[in-house]
Design a protein around this motif. Sequence first.
Motif, PDB file in Angstrom:
ATOM      1  N   SER A 151    -120.595 -65.392  78.915  1.00 29.13           N
ATOM      2  CA  SER A 151    -119.356 -64.981  78.804  1.00 29.13           C
ATOM      3  C   SER A 151    -118.605 -65.849  79.338  1.00 29.13           C
ATOM      4  CB  SER A 151    -119.158 -63.543  79.744  1.00 29.13           C
ATOM      5  OG  SER A 151    -119.188 -64.030  80.864  1.00 29.13           O
ATOM      6  N   ARG A 152    -117.009 -65.670  79.013  1.00 29.95           N
ATOM      7  CA  ARG A 152    -115.988 -66.513  79.347  1.00 29.95           C
ATOM      8  C   ARG A 152    -116.150 -66.675  80.871  1.00 29.95           C
ATOM      9  NH1 ARG A 152    -111.728 -68.937  76.744  1.00 29.95           N
ATOM     10  NH2 ARG A 152    -112.300 -67.608  74.873  1.00 29.95           N
ATOM     11  N   THR A 153    -116.183 -65.502  81.485  1.00 30.02           N
ATOM     12  CA  THR A 153    -116.018 -65.268  82.887  1.00 30.02           C
ATOM     13  C   THR A 153    -117.321 -66.190  83.578  1.00 30.02           C
ATOM     14  OG1 THR A 153    -115.039 -63.215  82.855  1.00 30.02           O
ATOM     15  CG2 THR A 153    -116.234 -63.804  84.913  1.00 30.02           C
ATOM     16  N   ALA A 154    -118.534 -66.212  82.956  1.00 31.98           N
ATOM     17  CA  ALA A 154    -119.765 -66.751  83.517  1.00 31.98           C
ATOM     18  C   ALA A 154    -119.620 -68.285  83.343  1.00 31.98           C
ATOM     19  CB  ALA A 154    -120.766 -66.310  82.862  1.00 31.98           C
ATOM     20  N   GLU A 155    -118.813 -68.759  82.362  1.00 28.81           N
ATOM     21  CA  GLU A 155    -118.695 -70.156  82.010  1.00 28.81           C
ATOM     22  C   GLU A 155    -117.639 -70.637  83.096  1.00 28.81           C
ATOM     23  OE1 GLU A 155    -120.066 -72.177  80.409  1.00 28.81           O
ATOM     24  OE2 GLU A 155    -121.446 -70.997  79.039  1.00 28.81           O
ATOM     25  N   HIS A 171    -125.545 -71.685  86.247  1.00 26.57           N
ATOM     26  CA  HIS A 171    -125.754 -70.540  85.400  1.00 26.57           C
ATOM     27  C   HIS A 171    -126.863 -69.870  85.933  1.00 26.57           C
ATOM     28  CE1 HIS A 171    -122.680 -70.728  82.322  1.00 26.57           C
ATOM     29  NE2 HIS A 171    -123.137 -71.973  82.099  1.00 26.57           N
ATOM     30  N   ALA A 172    -127.995 -70.545  86.388  1.00 26.84           N
ATOM     31  CA  ALA A 172    -129.205 -70.255  86.960  1.00 26.84           C
ATOM     32  C   ALA A 172    -128.842 -69.453  88.550  1.00 26.84           C
ATOM     33  CB  ALA A 172    -130.308 -71.341  86.838  1.00 26.84           C
ATOM     34  N   LEU A 173    -128.145 -70.420  89.336  1.00 27.75           N
ATOM     35  CA  LEU A 173    -127.706 -70.120  90.633  1.00 27.75           C
ATOM     36  C   LEU A 173    -126.896 -68.458  90.585  1.00 27.75           C
ATOM     37  CD1 LEU A 173    -126.645 -73.070  92.274  1.00 27.75           C
ATOM     38  CD2 LEU A 173    -128.789 -72.021  92.484  1.00 27.75           C
ATOM     39  N   ALA A 174    -126.118 -68.459  89.327  1.00 33.40           N
ATOM     40  CA  ALA A 174    -125.393 -67.329  89.550  1.00 33.40           C
ATOM     41  C   ALA A 174    -126.065 -66.043  88.617  1.00 33.40           C
ATOM     42  CB  ALA A 174    -124.053 -67.452  88.853  1.00 33.40           C
ATOM     43  N   ASN A 175    -127.130 -66.279  88.533  1.00 32.35           N
ATOM     44  CA  ASN A 175    -127.962 -65.214  87.639  1.00 32.35           C
ATOM     45  C   ASN A 175    -127.293 -64.675  86.419  1.00 32.35           C
ATOM     46  OD1 ASN A 175    -129.825 -64.839  89.821  1.00 32.35           O
ATOM     47  ND2 ASN A 175    -128.504 -63.545  90.916  1.00 32.35           N
ATOM     48  N   HIS A 176    -126.897 -65.804  85.672  1.00 28.95           N
ATOM     49  CA  HIS A 176    -126.247 -65.668  84.208  1.00 28.95           C
ATOM     50  C   HIS A 176    -127.330 -65.476  83.214  1.00 28.95           C
ATOM     51  CE1 HIS A 176    -122.275 -67.969  85.603  1.00 28.95           C
ATOM     52  NE2 HIS A 176    -122.349 -66.798  86.144  1.00 28.95           N
ATOM     53  N   THR A 177    -128.668 -66.122  83.490  1.00 31.88           N
ATOM     54  CA  THR A 177    -129.686 -65.739  82.752  1.00 31.88           C
ATOM     55  C   THR A 177    -129.907 -64.037  82.624  1.00 31.88           C
ATOM     56  OG1 THR A 177    -130.609 -67.948  83.009  1.00 31.88           O
ATOM     57  CG2 THR A 177    -131.943 -66.321  82.056  1.00 31.88           C
ATOM     58  N   ALA A 178    -130.019 -63.764  83.738  1.00 29.74           N
ATOM     59  CA  ALA A 178    -130.488 -62.383  83.969  1.00 29.74           C
ATOM     60  C   ALA A 178    -129.314 -61.469  82.981  1.00 29.74           C
ATOM     61  CB  ALA A 178    -130.534 -61.774  85.233  1.00 29.74           C
ATOM     62  N   GLU A 179    -127.977 -61.678  83.114  1.00 32.25           N
ATOM     63  CA  GLU A 179    -126.973 -60.998  82.544  1.00 32.25           C
ATOM     64  C   GLU A 179    -127.209 -61.338  81.043  1.00 32.25           C
ATOM     65  OE1 GLU A 179    -122.917 -60.926  84.996  1.00 32.25           O
ATOM     66  OE2 GLU A 179    -123.532 -63.030  84.705  1.00 32.25           O
ATOM     67  N   LYS A 180    -127.295 -62.365  80.781  1.00 31.10           N
ATOM     68  CA  LYS A 180    -127.756 -62.769  79.045  1.00 31.10           C
ATOM     69  C   LYS A 180    -128.894 -61.851  78.689  1.00 31.10           C
ATOM     70  CE  LYS A 180    -127.608 -67.213  78.532  1.00 31.10           C
ATOM     71  NZ  LYS A 180    -127.750 -68.483  77.760  1.00 31.10           N
TER      72      LYS A 180
END
Length: 274
Positions: free
Chosen positions: A187-191, A137-146
């Motif tokens: 998101s479902r995509t992020a997971e 999640h961190a590598l894919a910048n999901h935190t920034a998205e959230k």
Amino acid sequence: MNNMILTVLTVFLLSACATSPTGRSQVMLMSPEQAISESRQAYVSTVSEVTREHQLITDPVWVNRISTITGRLVTEAIKMNPSSADWQWSVAIIDDPETLNAWCMAGGRMAIYSGIVTQLDLTDDEIAQIMGHEISHALANHTAEKMSRAILINTGLSVASSVTDRNGYVLSGTAVAAQLALQLPNSRTAETEADRIGVELAARAGYNPDAAATLWGKMAKAGGGQPEFLSTHPSPANRMERLQSLSNEMRALNPSLQKSSVYPVTMVTNLNQL
């Protein structure tokens, strides 16, 4: 409020174009660098509260096990994203037997709860799948998205300048977003992205990719209702089949499951390490 809206729009224009490690286009209102900076304050607040409640595990058996597994995963994460070598990779082990959860914030700051290990009787390979998933999640910048989602929520509620953390400090709009990002689901995509990247990280680090399927099987069977960790993750009927397919693909990356070197992840045992 006008300044906040202007800031959001400015950041949007500067950082709207981004691409995840799987090639997905990402539109973000916050840059990954800003997410990392603001996540630190959220992490300090969270771990400080855990420490005050005497829930920070310092037992060498726990610390050595988690540091070894996570350190190998981080070695591979840095190979995948060389810029993450500058992150403050760290793990807090939280003594909470009832909580099945783990997470990784932007910048590599992580936590794992004792309950997910003890209640599910996890193997090292299964722990690697959990931590690999969260690191992804961190590598894919999901935190920034959230956090971008949280900024919009925060702006709509007009509380950007009046929210305090548990220590009583007034938080900025972006710091509030960092706090909310711990609670908002991906998101479902992020997971789905984290599933794929996490299995790859674990396989490259030397952990059996078959453990992804056994882990989620245990999660699905966990008693007492839906586990917290699972509640924010998609669980389509074909997920186990998809994970097994990923396992077969990723095993080819490291057929002998040779273990990676252990990156010196900081194991948080006191507040001075924050």
